[in-house]
Write a protein that holds these residues in place. Sequence first.
Motif, PDB file in Angstrom:
ATOM      1  N   TYR A   1      -7.841   4.756  -3.778  1.00 59.80           N
ATOM      2  CA  TYR A   1      -7.886   3.505  -4.541  1.00 59.80           C
ATOM      3  C   TYR A   1      -8.316   3.759  -5.986  1.00 59.80           C
ATOM      4  CZ  TYR A   1     -12.967   3.637  -4.006  1.00 59.80           C
ATOM      5  OH  TYR A   1     -14.291   4.006  -4.069  1.00 59.80           O
ATOM      6  N   ARG A   2      -9.049   4.841  -6.214  1.00 63.88           N
ATOM      7  CA  ARG A   2      -9.465   5.170  -7.583  1.00 63.88           C
ATOM      8  C   ARG A   2      -8.291   5.601  -8.454  1.00 63.88           C
ATOM      9  NH1 ARG A   2     -14.890   8.852  -6.350  1.00 63.88           N
ATOM     10  NH2 ARG A   2     -16.352   7.119  -5.979  1.00 63.88           N
ATOM     11  N   THR A   3      -7.176   5.936  -7.836  1.00 62.07           N
ATOM     12  CA  THR A   3      -5.996   6.379  -8.584  1.00 62.07           C
ATOM     13  C   THR A   3      -4.920   5.300  -8.619  1.00 62.07           C
ATOM     14  OG1 THR A   3      -4.770   7.320  -6.701  1.00 62.07           O
ATOM     15  CG2 THR A   3      -6.478   8.700  -7.716  1.00 62.07           C
ATOM     16  N   ALA A   4      -5.284   4.052  -8.346  1.00 67.21           N
ATOM     17  CA  ALA A   4      -4.319   2.967  -8.181  1.00 67.21           C
ATOM     18  C   ALA A   4      -3.480   2.734  -9.429  1.00 67.21           C
ATOM     19  CB  ALA A   4      -5.050   1.690  -7.804  1.00 67.21           C
ATOM     20  N   ILE A   5      -2.177   2.495  -9.214  1.00 69.69           N
ATOM     21  CA  ILE A   5      -1.272   2.142 -10.318  1.00 69.69           C
ATOM     22  C   ILE A   5      -0.489   0.871 -10.021  1.00 69.69           C
ATOM     23  CG2 ILE A   5      -0.986   4.504 -11.167  1.00 69.69           C
ATOM     24  CD1 ILE A   5       1.773   4.463  -9.659  1.00 69.69           C
ATOM     25  N   ALA A   6      -0.690   0.258  -8.847  1.00 71.09           N
ATOM     26  CA  ALA A   6       0.073  -0.933  -8.477  1.00 71.09           C
ATOM     27  C   ALA A   6      -0.621  -1.628  -7.318  1.00 71.09           C
ATOM     28  CB  ALA A   6       1.507  -0.556  -8.090  1.00 71.09           C
ATOM     29  N   VAL A   7      -0.199  -2.856  -7.039  1.00 71.41           N
ATOM     30  CA  VAL A   7      -0.813  -3.634  -5.965  1.00 71.41           C
ATOM     31  C   VAL A   7       0.267  -4.273  -5.097  1.00 71.41           C
ATOM     32  CG1 VAL A   7      -2.969  -4.152  -7.178  1.00 71.41           C
ATOM     33  CG2 VAL A   7      -0.985  -5.654  -7.497  1.00 71.41           C
TER      34      VAL A   7
ATOM     35  N   THR B   1      -6.587  12.772  -5.937  1.00 70.09           N
ATOM     36  CA  THR B   1      -7.108  12.244  -4.669  1.00 70.09           C
ATOM     37  C   THR B   1      -8.242  11.253  -4.886  1.00 70.09           C
ATOM     38  OG1 THR B   1      -8.791  13.961  -4.343  1.00 70.09           O
ATOM     39  CG2 THR B   1      -6.547  14.446  -3.571  1.00 70.09           C
ATOM     40  N   GLY B   2      -8.626  11.041  -6.145  1.00 73.24           N
ATOM     41  CA  GLY B   2      -9.709  10.111  -6.437  1.00 73.24           C
ATOM     42  C   GLY B   2     -11.081  10.748  -6.479  1.00 73.24           C
ATOM     43  N   ARG B   3     -11.141  12.075  -6.377  1.00 68.43           N
ATOM     44  CA  ARG B   3     -12.425  12.764  -6.435  1.00 68.43           C
ATOM     45  C   ARG B   3     -12.890  12.861  -7.879  1.00 68.43           C
ATOM     46  NH1 ARG B   3     -13.810  18.090  -7.209  1.00 68.43           N
ATOM     47  NH2 ARG B   3     -11.590  18.609  -7.284  1.00 68.43           N
ATOM     48  N   MET B   4     -14.178  12.576  -8.107  1.00 65.57           N
ATOM     49  CA  MET B   4     -14.740  12.680  -9.455  1.00 65.57           C
ATOM     50  C   MET B   4     -14.725  14.137  -9.921  1.00 65.57           C
ATOM     51  SD  MET B   4     -15.923   9.705 -10.647  1.00 65.57           S
ATOM     52  CE  MET B   4     -16.287   8.057 -10.013  1.00 65.57           C
TER      53      MET B   4
END
Length: 608
Positions: A352-358, A603-606
């Motif tokens: 979800y941290r890499t979201a580009i659309a909904v 993958t959304g990893r910091m």
Amino acid sequence: MVKKIFLILFLLNASFIYAQTIKTDILVIGGSASGTAAAIQGARSKLKTLLVEPGPWLGGSMTVGGMCVVEGNCNLPSGIWGEFRKHVQNFYKSRLGYDTAYNATLRFEPYTGAAILKKIADTVKNLTVKLNTPWTTIRKDGTGWQVSIITDNRATTVKAKVVIDATETGDVAAKAGEVFVSGFDSAQDTGEDLAPQAPLPRIQDITWIAILKDFGKTADKTIAKPQGYDADAYACLKGKDIAKMLNEGRLPNDKYMVKWAGCGNQYPTTVEDLKPANRDAFYAKARLHTLGLIYYLQTGLGFKNLGLDDEYPTADHLPYMPYIREAGRARGLVRMTLNEVYKPYDREARLYRTAIAVGDASPGQHYGEGTAPKTNYPPFMAYSIPLGAVVLKDLDNLLVTEKAMSVSHLVNASSMYPSVQMTIGQGAGATAAFCAFFKTTTKKLNVRIIQGELLDFKAWLLPFADIKQSDPYFRAMQQVGATGLLKGIPQIKGNSAQMLFMPDSAVNTAEVEPFFKEIYSRAFLWFNKEKPAGKFTQGNLLSFISEITLTEPKTLQVSMQKAWKAQYKFSSDFDLNRPVTRREFAVLANKFLNPFARAVDITGRMVN
């Protein structure tokens, strides 16, 4: 003299070759819902963009395929999808009975929808749209691609830094060498509890939609009996409330979208049927099946006043293409599964941290009776599409949308929906623009820059249905949501579940403490010293900001008290002892701590 002639011929030949080559930053192949949005976004991001569509209209399934009663994403008017939706509502708002409510089902005539998309595209600088322009080949050209298209009956070469395959069936990626999977994935493969134990090569049926018009009670619009017509194929419609079924597909100007399951115009499909070599013959059979339904409706059920008008200038007045729900799926940098829908915050990967659309479209299950397992979806959660789902793993600078995305079979049942695809296309367009602008490849994507570009153009990253675009702090809440500092809260409504931000509710310490400790080394000391209670207060937040930014506490408190209502327009009183609301927290944390600036990988990893 001879040398001069050779020189002239050489220059003419060079000029001819040059005229046959087009250089562009972004090439979008396919004017589908996603392709149109991708091209608009790429050009709005100030990159030279070319969109080629083999047919005469833009819009894909929504227009070319007649899927013009759109329920999905009505609560999520993200970016270009919201813009299109508003244009449609404005066009029809003077029509008696047309519903222009914020989240009303969108209904439009296919030609009108296509014309609106073309009009939007025509106003965008840096964008060239070529309709009735097929493509033939694609091959790698350095870090970019070289594609052959047919314009004015001659071959033209397009050299592009980035290509977006926005065809309905992933034809471009397939020709470029991508290997697809199709049908039901196994539970072992995807980790989805609702997936079958063994894979099943069954895809959803297509529907050749019909747009019918009511010509009046005395009219007789009966078509000629279609070839191979068998009335028994539609006999299950006897005794059904046809008027109600028609009304569900009601369009403006006394028209109806006919998209009926069971023995209607749904038609069994395989991946082989959809391959280019088999497509035309298969489509001919599916068209005849829909014409048979219309003939049965007119002759067997007494609706001879309903007929096909000239909405589509095809020989039989059916749409140019069928409504395709599924085809082959590519291998992306990540694969989105149902776990990202139902448990986005409980995964090792924080996609979800890499979201580009909904998206929030209810998943469809369109199969012939007994030909596929029934999936008992719980109320379907609104979700975000991760960046890696549109980026091919093994082919640089080639992005995919529509049914070729890297999602599971069970996710595709929702993500393939046209309004969801329009938001995905905008995300793909921003991604392509990033690669072209920074002269890099899809192996070196910067998630936050891409997301920032999307937010600049009013796209949504998180599907918070209770935060409207007009909210002055929409961006702050989207950015904080994309970090996971404040997480979405599900609310079940019937068969679907909204994701809410709940801006006026209090912030729980247990929610924000893990994130703060993850990215701020000084957070451990602060929490041990302050020991905040269950509800995080305004005083706690200011104290933490002071700790991290090294601002003198009293100075910060004084300045914040002055700005609380005058600058930030908060409705509550400034009170250090009162629990801080999620809106207040998002606004202040976003401004002073800026957690969105922390880079994340695909993958959304910091990452540092």
